[in-house]
Design a protein around this motif. Structure first.
Motif, PDB file in Angstrom:
ATOM      1  N   TYR A   3      11.140 -15.884   8.191  1.00  0.00           N
ATOM      2  CA  TYR A   3      10.348 -16.179   7.007  1.00  0.00           C
ATOM      3  C   TYR A   3       8.864 -16.131   7.341  1.00  0.00           C
ATOM      4  O   TYR A   3       8.453 -16.643   8.393  1.00  0.00           O
ATOM      5  N   CYS A   4       8.065 -15.560   6.445  1.00  0.00           N
ATOM      6  CA  CYS A   4       6.621 -15.693   6.611  1.00  0.00           C
ATOM      7  C   CYS A   4       6.129 -16.825   5.717  1.00  0.00           C
ATOM      8  O   CYS A   4       6.773 -17.177   4.720  1.00  0.00           O
ATOM      9  N   ALA A   5       4.999 -17.386   6.096  1.00  0.00           N
ATOM     10  CA  ALA A   5       4.437 -18.521   5.367  1.00  0.00           C
ATOM     11  C   ALA A   5       2.925 -18.481   5.461  1.00  0.00           C
ATOM     12  O   ALA A   5       2.365 -17.898   6.392  1.00  0.00           O
TER      13      ALA A   5
ATOM     14  N   ASP B 179      -7.150  -6.599   8.065  1.00  0.00           N
ATOM     15  CA  ASP B 179      -8.479  -7.052   7.641  1.00  0.00           C
ATOM     16  C   ASP B 179      -8.500  -7.472   6.176  1.00  0.00           C
ATOM     17  O   ASP B 179      -9.271  -8.360   5.786  1.00  0.00           O
ATOM     18  N   ALA B 180      -7.685  -6.843   5.365  1.00  0.00           N
ATOM     19  CA  ALA B 180      -7.648  -7.185   3.940  1.00  0.00           C
ATOM     20  C   ALA B 180      -6.905  -8.481   3.673  1.00  0.00           C
ATOM     21  O   ALA B 180      -6.888  -8.967   2.531  1.00  0.00           O
ATOM     22  N   LYS B 181      -6.274  -9.030   4.719  1.00  0.00           N
ATOM     23  CA  LYS B 181      -5.500 -10.275   4.608  1.00  0.00           C
ATOM     24  C   LYS B 181      -4.390 -10.157   3.578  1.00  0.00           C
ATOM     25  O   LYS B 181      -4.038 -11.143   2.914  1.00  0.00           O
ATOM     26  N   ASN B 182      -3.817  -8.960   3.463  1.00  0.00           N
ATOM     27  CA  ASN B 182      -2.689  -8.819   2.548  1.00  0.00           C
ATOM     28  C   ASN B 182      -1.418  -8.333   3.227  1.00  0.00           C
ATOM     29  O   ASN B 182      -0.406  -8.088   2.564  1.00  0.00           O
ATOM     30  N   MET B 183      -1.464  -8.160   4.558  1.00  0.00           N
ATOM     31  CA  MET B 183      -0.272  -7.800   5.323  1.00  0.00           C
ATOM     32  C   MET B 183      -0.260  -8.584   6.624  1.00  0.00           C
ATOM     33  O   MET B 183      -1.181  -8.504   7.439  1.00  0.00           O
ATOM     34  N   LEU B 184       0.810  -9.332   6.809  1.00  0.00           N
ATOM     35  CA  LEU B 184       1.028 -10.086   8.042  1.00  0.00           C
ATOM     36  C   LEU B 184       2.169  -9.413   8.789  1.00  0.00           C
ATOM     37  O   LEU B 184       3.149  -8.995   8.171  1.00  0.00           O
ATOM     38  N   TYR B 185       2.021  -9.304  10.098  1.00  0.00           N
ATOM     39  CA  TYR B 185       3.021  -8.616  10.900  1.00  0.00           C
ATOM     40  C   TYR B 185       3.528  -9.516  12.024  1.00  0.00           C
ATOM     41  O   TYR B 185       2.825 -10.405  12.504  1.00  0.00           O
TER      42      TYR B 185
ATOM     43  N   ARG C 212       9.386  -4.494  14.013  1.00  0.00           N
ATOM     44  CA  ARG C 212       8.164  -5.039  13.437  1.00  0.00           C
ATOM     45  C   ARG C 212       8.468  -5.550  12.039  1.00  0.00           C
ATOM     46  O   ARG C 212       8.857  -4.767  11.156  1.00  0.00           O
ATOM     47  N   LEU C 213       8.278  -6.836  11.840  1.00  0.00           N
ATOM     48  CA  LEU C 213       8.427  -7.440  10.526  1.00  0.00           C
ATOM     49  C   LEU C 213       7.082  -7.392   9.805  1.00  0.00           C
ATOM     50  O   LEU C 213       6.028  -7.556  10.423  1.00  0.00           O
ATOM     51  N   SER C 214       7.154  -7.180   8.500  1.00  0.00           N
ATOM     52  CA  SER C 214       5.964  -7.163   7.667  1.00  0.00           C
ATOM     53  C   SER C 214       6.086  -8.214   6.579  1.00  0.00           C
ATOM     54  O   SER C 214       7.192  -8.512   6.119  1.00  0.00           O
ATOM     55  N   CYS C 215       4.972  -8.739   6.174  1.00  0.00           N
ATOM     56  CA  CYS C 215       4.933  -9.709   5.084  1.00  0.00           C
ATOM     57  C   CYS C 215       3.788  -9.304   4.156  1.00  0.00           C
ATOM     58  O   CYS C 215       2.619  -9.372   4.546  1.00  0.00           O
ATOM     59  N   ALA C 216       4.144  -8.855   2.956  1.00  0.00           N
ATOM     60  CA  ALA C 216       3.132  -8.489   1.966  1.00  0.00           C
ATOM     61  C   ALA C 216       2.664  -9.752   1.246  1.00  0.00           C
ATOM     62  O   ALA C 216       3.484 -10.512   0.724  1.00  0.00           O
ATOM     63  N   ILE C 217       1.351  -9.959   1.243  1.00  0.00           N
ATOM     64  CA  ILE C 217       0.758 -11.176   0.682  1.00  0.00           C
ATOM     65  C   ILE C 217      -0.066 -10.804  -0.541  1.00  0.00           C
ATOM     66  O   ILE C 217      -0.911  -9.908  -0.467  1.00  0.00           O
ATOM     67  N   SER C 218       0.170 -11.472  -1.647  1.00  0.00           N
ATOM     68  CA  SER C 218      -0.633 -11.228  -2.843  1.00  0.00           C
ATOM     69  C   SER C 218      -1.140 -12.547  -3.402  1.00  0.00           C
ATOM     70  O   SER C 218      -0.502 -13.593  -3.240  1.00  0.00           O
ATOM     71  N   GLY C 219      -2.302 -12.514  -4.006  1.00  0.00           N
ATOM     72  CA  GLY C 219      -2.860 -13.678  -4.672  1.00  0.00           C
ATOM     73  C   GLY C 219      -3.534 -14.685  -3.760  1.00  0.00           C
ATOM     74  O   GLY C 219      -3.931 -15.753  -4.220  1.00  0.00           O
ATOM     75  N   TYR C 220      -3.679 -14.376  -2.483  1.00  0.00           N
ATOM     76  CA  TYR C 220      -4.299 -15.335  -1.553  1.00  0.00           C
ATOM     77  C   TYR C 220      -5.801 -15.102  -1.537  1.00  0.00           C
ATOM     78  O   TYR C 220      -6.271 -14.091  -1.014  1.00  0.00           O
TER      79      TYR C 220
END
Length: 125
Positions: free
Chosen positions: A94-96, A73-79, A19-27
């Protein structure tokens, strides 16, 4: 400023899962298209999976049924849940993120505005 950071890449045997994770900040935009790409040295980057704010998700044919993209739900982690991995899945992932999915030159609709730095996935036979 939007920032993305991938994690979870590893070396696994064929048939395994990651499982890949992508931490998103500032969106903070009200709409989104978020997804995953992968690239092998010497080859073009290819879209793998994407998920949109209207609830739609899409996958490239070679991973459909094995990979699942999701966003919390918080839209700060993409998997990206990857099952039944094959040696052909070996790549840097890569996440985008983008406000809307865009037509990608090699096919499909994927995000293209903000990018992470990549995480390596290696699948051995």
């Amino acid at each position: 400023q939007v920032q993305l950071r991938e994690s979870g890449g590893d070396s696994v045997q064929s048939g395994g899962s990651l499982r890949l994770s992508c931490a998103i900040s500032g969106y903070t935009y009200p709409t989104y298209c978020m997804g995953w790409y992968r690239q092998v040295p010497g080859r073009e980057r290819e879209g793998v999976a994407a998920i949109e704010s209207d609830g739609n998700s899409r996958y490239r044919d070679s991973v459909r049924g094995r990979f699942t993209v999701s966003l919390n739900d918080a839209k700060n982690m993409l998997y990206l849940q990857m099952n039944n991995l094959k040696p052909d899945d070996t790549a840097t992932y890569y996440c985008a993120a983008d406000l809307f999915c865009q037509i990608y030159y090699s096919g499909g609709l994927y995000p293209s505005r903000y990018w992470g730095q990549g995480t390596q996935v290696t699948v051995s036979s």
